[in-house]
Design an enzyme around this catalytic site. Structure first.
Site, PDB file in Angstrom:
ATOM      1  N   LYS A  19     -43.517 -69.243  -3.296  1.00  0.00           N
ATOM      2  CA  LYS A  19     -44.035 -68.019  -3.930  1.00  0.00           C
ATOM      3  C   LYS A  19     -44.525 -67.042  -2.863  1.00  0.00           C
ATOM      4  CE  LYS A  19     -48.049 -66.460  -6.520  1.00  0.00           C
ATOM      5  NZ  LYS A  19     -47.401 -65.751  -7.630  1.00  0.00           N
ATOM      6  N   HIS A 696     -43.984 -52.602 -22.436  1.00  0.00           N
ATOM      7  CA  HIS A 696     -43.488 -53.376 -21.297  1.00  0.00           C
ATOM      8  C   HIS A 696     -42.912 -52.486 -20.214  1.00  0.00           C
ATOM      9  CE1 HIS A 696     -43.606 -55.908 -24.884  1.00  0.00           C
ATOM     10  NE2 HIS A 696     -44.099 -56.806 -24.055  1.00  0.00           N
TER      11      HIS A 696
END
Ligand code: GLN
Ligand code: ZN
Length: 758
Positions: A19, A696
């Site tokens: 990540k 969104h």
């Protein structure tokens, strides 16, 4: 030979190394070589962990820089037109995340997990070409380290089944184009070694497939098995039973069939036909989806039962699915109570369980002292879990068992009429879904408070300041039913979990959700109760700052359940019932404190649907029951809202109706009108708030657009039945986007009302 098998291993890294490096690479702070360096290190580490745990079948190609479905698209050369000029990592990450000129490919949930894959975009015109480079490189990478892997690939039928056709045809029409690429892939793999095992994941086989799709199984696997005699094919399924497909697979020349015995009991019925086919069974018995320590004794008994049908030498012991869906290792859990920690098992611990189980199963007398000790420890931990006071709360059990109040009083139409009279809101009443932007300042205040860096007083002052600002802003902009903005919540489940007894939290229990994103679900280990009110102070404070109605905000029982790791010693429906009872107390406290509207979010209601149609009814029964129990304490005059984050209601409209919320707000921005027709056709009588714009996207909708949207809604449902709101919470947006958007929304309502009043 230990004859054990791991379907796949988590890849994000025990410290989320992947990540970190990916995000720094995307932020242009590190090079792609750095990414590859970290990836190589992780792959090596993960292979070595598995080798050290004496896993016989270790995977390669279970690693991915973003997603395995995306890797498969690259392998097949299934590159959407808009990305075709790009190459290498540019191409790969643009497909996943979009770039300045191209929108990203769609992402959606991998079956009923919280992992999301990149949806392939296929078209009949495309020509597919093999790129086996990643698969071959990873195999050789492991081989250089002295580890001979099985190669994981996503099977053609699952790949197609999860794709979409950009030219709107049937995805399976592309079967004849895709299968030859898989044949070529197997050819290139066959030269890598004398003998090679390939694991082909076909989780789609656990869904009820129509006969057309079922008819593809035999030709696919006959063709793939023909490619080379030195390849052994293991077709692996998981998350449910795959009875229909298994019946066909046994008549193909594959080497092994993988079945999930934890989430697909019915797989037991397939053992006989597998036994008579002489194929291996990869028996998924170590839970790849949950975090509880395996009961080794019970598992051995279970395997012995399998061995009554299938020869022992034909059994391989396996995880139920890839370990991708569980956190990495317990070793970083330093804050957890020792007792609870003993009950858990994350990825690395599951490897040891697997290895111990296979030793015990295949060579009972061969255990060394350390292994015998481990076995004792396992029995003790499971015993302690059965009997611990932390788990069993008699009062909760009694109360849930004797529950008398299962739903609210009064019939919906009467309730709503009464509420409208008391609350006095207008038609097309405006509201929002609950949260307002989460600013860095808010996050810092919460984490400082958690770390005891700031006092309770200054933390509360900070939250109240935010609430004040939210109230002032909503009043100024003319919203009618207000919210407090949820500043005190970093997550809609964690916030409640932290306050309920029976809930635990991990420090490092990260699970990959998509790409570099991970979630850390809380876990339910014991009977659930609510020691004290959870939201009342905040909501009452917010209400005290305004004359408008302040909406209370709770997360519903089914969503709390679906976004947690759930105890496995009790049916899920029983757990959710306990949560529901706790929530019903919260609702009672809120209404007694003067709160007149309470929203109970069921964002993840649909997510919990079983993969198999035959099981849907049972789920719906308890899910609806528990929503109703949660709101059962609401008096007739207290208005109950719910919110759901999706717009596919076709199959579940009756269930939604049964939930009997006074008002439901839903995600609909694309085609509110079409969606509302479903409500209309079902003769839905309660009130509905179809989102009038899409939160969104950062884009600010214009007044005209919203007017248009509302007018289209009015073509379907009367104004008295409609609420006007955005389609979800606003926490991920910025104030610069939220303010003008809501201003336009309110303005649009004003225009429509004026037109209506002529
Ligand atoms: N009330 C929650 C919010 O506004 C609902 C979130 C959701 O639906 N995911 O953030
Ligand atoms: Zn939502």
């Amino acid at each position: 030979m230990s004859k054990n098998f791991v379907i796949g291993f988590p890849r994000i890294g025990e410290q989320r190394e992947l990540k970190r490096v990916l995000e720094e690479f995307w932020a242009k702070k590190r090079s792609f070589e750095d990414v590859l360096g970290v990836a190589a290190e992780l792959k090596k580490r993960h292979w070595e962990y598995q080798r050290d745990a004496e896993v016989e079948f270790i995977s390669s190609n279970d690693f991915s820089l973003y997603d395995n479905m995306l890797d498969t698209s690259i392998m097949l050369g299934a590159i959407p037109e808009r990305f075709k000029s790009l190459k290498n990592e540019d191409l790969y990450f643009s497909m996943a995340r979009g770039n300045n000129s191209c929108v990203a490919m769609e992402m959606t949930k991998w079956f009923n997990t919280n992992y999301h894959y990149i949806v392939p975009e296929l078209s009949l015109e495309d020509n597919y070409v093999l790129d086996a480079s990643k698969i071959i490189a990873e195999y050789n990478e492991a081989k250089k380290l002295g580890i001979k892997t099985k190669i994981n690939i996503i099977g053609p039928i699952t790949y197609l089944g999860l794709s979409k056709r950009v030219d709107y045809g049937d995805v399976y029409e592309l079967w004849s184009k895709i299968v030859p690429i898989y044949e070529k892939l197997l050819e290139s793999i066959s030269v890598l070694d004398d003998e090679i095992t390939i694991q082909i994941d076909e989780p789609i086989f656990v869904k009820e497939l129509d006969t057309k799709v079922l008819s593809l199984i035999k030709p696919t696997y006959e063709r793939l098995c023909k490619v080379s005699t030195n390849i052994k094919l293991a077709v692996v399924t998981y998350f449910e039973h795959s009875s229909e497909a298994t019946k066909i697979l046994v008549h193909t020349p594959i080497w092994a069939i993988g079945l999930d015995f934890l989430y697909g009991d019915e797989n037991l019925n397939s053992l006989e036909i597998i036994a008579s086919s002489g194929k291996k069974v990869i028996a998924g018995v170590v839970d790849g989806r949950n975090i509880w320590r395996c009961d080794i004794e019970k598992t051995i008994h279970f395997l012995e039962d399998i061995a009554k049908v299938v020869k022992k030498e034909n059994i391989l012991i396996s995880t139920s699915c890839s370990l991708l869906h569980v956190p990495f290792s317990k070793k970083y859990e330093q804050k957890m109570s020792g007792e609870i920690k003993e009950w858990l098992s994350y990825g690395l611990e599951k490897l040891d369980e697997l290895s111990l189980i296979s030793k015990l199963f295949f060579n009972k007398d061969g255990l060394n002292q350390a292994e015998k000790d481990e076995l004792c420890k396992n029995a003790q931990a499971n015993e302690s879990r059965k009997n611990s006071n932390l788990i069993h709360d008699k009062a909760v059990q009694q109360r849930v068992k004797n529950l008398a109040l299962l739903q609210r009083d009064g019939e919906a139409s009467k309730r709503i009429a009464l509420q409208r009279e008391l609350l006095g809101y207008k038609d097309l009443v405006t509201t929002t879904i609950g949260s307002f932007p989460q600013t860095p300042q808010l996050r810092k205040a919460r984490s400082d408070f958690k770390a005891a860096l700031i006092s309770k007083e200054s933390y509360e002052a900070e939250m109240k300041k935010y609430i004040d600002e939210c109230v002032a802003f909503q009043e100024e902009y003319g919203l009618e039913v207000l919210v407090h903005g949820e500043p005190e919540r970093n997550d809609m489940v964690e916030y409640f979990g932290e306050q309920l007894s029976g809930y635990g939290f991990s420090q490092n229990g990260w699970v990959q959700s998509y790409g570099s994103r991970c979630v850390k679900p809380p876990f339910i280990y014991g009977d659930i109760s609510r020691p004290r009110p959870m939201t009342v102070n905040w909501i009452v404070y917010a209400q005290s700052r305004t004359k408008h109605i302040m909406k209370g905000m709770l997360t519903g029982p089914v969503t709390i359940l679906n976004w947690s790791f759930v105890r496995d010693d009790m049916p899920r429906g029983e757990v959710s019932k306990q949560i529901a009872v706790a929530l019903s107390d919260e609702i009672d406290d809120l209404q007694n404190a003067g709160i007149k509207i309470i929203q109970v979010d069921e964002a993840a209601f649909k997510e919990g649907y079983p993969l198999r149609k035959e099981k849907i009814k049972i789920y719906e029964e308890w899910a609806v029951r528990d929503f109703k129990i949660a709101v059962s304490s609401a008096k007739e005059q207290t208005q109950i809202h719910t919110h759901m984050c999706y717009s596919e209601f076709n199959d579940i409209i009756d269930t939604i109706e049964n939930m009997d919320a006074d008002v439901i707000s839903i995600e609909t921005s694309r085609s509110g009108n079409e969606l509302l027709k479903i409500f209309k056709n079902a003769a839905y009588k309660n009130e509905v708030g179809p989102g009038v714009y899409d939160i969104h996207s950062p884009r600010v909708p214009t007044v005209e657009e919203i007017v248009d949207q509302i007018e289209r809604l009015l073509e379907v449902l009367p104004k008295e039945q409609l609420w006007i709101n955005p389609d979800c919470g606003l926490k991920t947006r910025k104030w610069e986007e939220v303010k003008p958007s809501l201003k336009n929304m309110v303005e649009a309502v004003k225009i429509v009302r004026e037109k209506l009043n002529g």
